[in-house]
Design an enzyme around this catalytic site. Sequence first.
Site, PDB file in Angstrom:
ATOM      1  N   SER A  22     -20.214 -36.333  11.965  1.00 25.98           N
ATOM      2  CA  SER A  22     -19.020 -35.622  11.482  1.00 25.98           C
ATOM      3  C   SER A  22     -18.944 -35.613   9.965  1.00 25.98           C
ATOM      4  O   SER A  22     -17.951 -35.166   9.389  1.00 25.98           O
ATOM      5  CB  SER A  22     -17.754 -36.263  12.055  1.00 25.98           C
ATOM      6  OG  SER A  22     -17.676 -37.621  11.670  1.00 25.98           O
ATOM      7  N   SER A 277      -8.776   1.470  -1.593  1.00 23.35           N
ATOM      8  CA  SER A 277      -9.483   1.864  -0.371  1.00 23.35           C
ATOM      9  C   SER A 277     -10.823   2.451  -0.775  1.00 23.35           C
ATOM     10  O   SER A 277     -10.935   3.116  -1.807  1.00 23.35           O
ATOM     11  CB  SER A 277      -8.643   2.904   0.371  1.00 23.35           C
ATOM     12  OG  SER A 277      -9.480   3.739   1.135  1.00 23.35           O
ATOM     13  N   LYS A 283      -4.984   5.082  -2.751  1.00 22.28           N
ATOM     14  CA  LYS A 283      -4.392   3.880  -2.151  1.00 22.28           C
ATOM     15  C   LYS A 283      -4.395   2.661  -3.075  1.00 22.28           C
ATOM     16  O   LYS A 283      -5.324   2.442  -3.829  1.00 22.28           O
ATOM     17  CB  LYS A 283      -5.172   3.492  -0.870  1.00 22.28           C
ATOM     18  CG  LYS A 283      -5.068   4.487   0.258  1.00 22.28           C
ATOM     19  CD  LYS A 283      -3.730   4.465   0.975  1.00 22.28           C
ATOM     20  CE  LYS A 283      -3.529   3.256   1.840  1.00 22.28           C
ATOM     21  NZ  LYS A 283      -4.304   3.261   3.058  1.00 22.28           N
ATOM     22  N   ASN A 285      -3.449  -1.134  -2.027  1.00 20.78           N
ATOM     23  CA  ASN A 285      -3.023  -1.849  -0.818  1.00 20.78           C
ATOM     24  C   ASN A 285      -2.521  -3.266  -1.089  1.00 20.78           C
ATOM     25  O   ASN A 285      -3.073  -3.975  -1.917  1.00 20.78           O
ATOM     26  CB  ASN A 285      -4.189  -1.930   0.161  1.00 20.78           C
ATOM     27  CG  ASN A 285      -4.605  -0.552   0.658  1.00 20.78           C
ATOM     28  OD1 ASN A 285      -3.763   0.337   0.782  1.00 20.78           O
ATOM     29  ND2 ASN A 285      -5.887  -0.377   0.907  1.00 20.78           N
TER      30      ASN A 285
END
Length: 461
Positions: A22, A277, A283, A285
């Site tokens: 681990s 975009s 665009k 965003n």
Amino acid sequence: MSLWGGRFRKVSDIQFKKFNNSLSVDYRLIKDDIKSSIAWSKILLDIKILTNNEQKLIEKTLKWILKKYIYDFNKILSSDSEDIHSWIESILVNKIGELGKKLYTGRSRNDQIATNLKLWCKRKSTCILKAIVKLQRSFFNHASLQQNTIIPGYTHLQRAQPITFSYWCLAYIEMFERDRLRILDVINRLDFSPLGSGAIAGTSWNIDRKKLAKLMGFSDCTTNALDSVSDRDFILDILSAASISMMHLSRFSEDLIFYNSGEANFIELSDAITSGSSLMPQKKNPDILELIRGKCSGVYGSLISMFTLLKGLPLSYNKDFQEDKKYLFQGLDIWEECLNMSSLVLNNMKLNDIHCKKTAQEGYSNATELADYLVSKGISFRDAHHISGNIVIEAISQKKYLEELNLLVLKKYCSVIEKDIYQYLTLESCLEKKNAIGGVSKKQTKIALHNVENRLLLLEK
Ligand code: ARG
């Protein structure tokens, strides 16, 4: 060789070893493992397993290991040790020989890992608390500037009653304040050291566990060893706090995604935090907000994974526990990052205040005020509600705001309406009337801002 190699005659299968290790996840506990190991060495000195000089050398070497590797995780990861405990042990023994092995007297990895995880949660919580305060400060900065910016308040995503942007910010400050208090609760509850619980039944050495707890900064020690090595409630607790807070962040994101839409157009996000975009040149965003909203699922996933991991496990330690770190780290890393990203959004947006006010005016959001006005003239609220609804229909048919309707028209619906109605129907008057504690009036907003500011100043010290 592994820590437990004495009982075995064959070396581990390579694939099994990889599966069992681990270190690639728990290397992040190096600081915590070293802190608890130093505390443990002091206890071994108390019970004379170590001499003064031996304890000093162990402590010095552990600190040296931390300094050397804390910024060089790749070096840790290139080792084939099973986990962070065995890795530290191997480096320690390599450096100071047989003496290093004495540190492992009376201690099991079971109490060690439970302790380290709690220490890690405490450490991470301080970063998260800071991120929450920083976010509250970003809300506060807008809140104090935008006390006069009227926006529509929504229910069912329909314009309901006017509020101010300041008031909207104050609502989120409340939510994040609850999140902050929730973390403090979680930390209070987990603040008991499991170290000295041994593998499951306690340690055979006559150690002072309360002193040991204090050496690591815990408020006290746990009271039942069997429970101590099996308890992972604190991970559920902290992931629950994270999940609730992520839900707040995703609602915040959703509000702003809507405010930023062409349809609402209340805010503008700076180029610095928006993306374009690949196809549509026009665009811009709000990806950052959509990511915060989306990443919420990773935190819920961690919480549910953790519940599923623990469900039905017999007492006490089971190797299943080894998976807990993955979920804990994932959940809290996402939470911290999204808190910071949310501050970044607030610090990189501006309001289209004129447009906000115009929109607040458009939705008949002062219809409740009209009803309240009628009540003030002696009409029952139920009747007033009905009359006000009819007047809204009239206004819609005339394509006018309520306050643009002629007094004679208004009187047709209810004869008690007088000229003073026009003052009553202004957005400013709608806000000012909400003056009971918690309302949106200027006075209440000022009180709330004052309280938040005082709290933030204390927290930022
Ligand atoms: N790496 C292990 C874990 O994270 C440490 C504890 C191992 N204990 C044991 N009995 N195998 O859970």
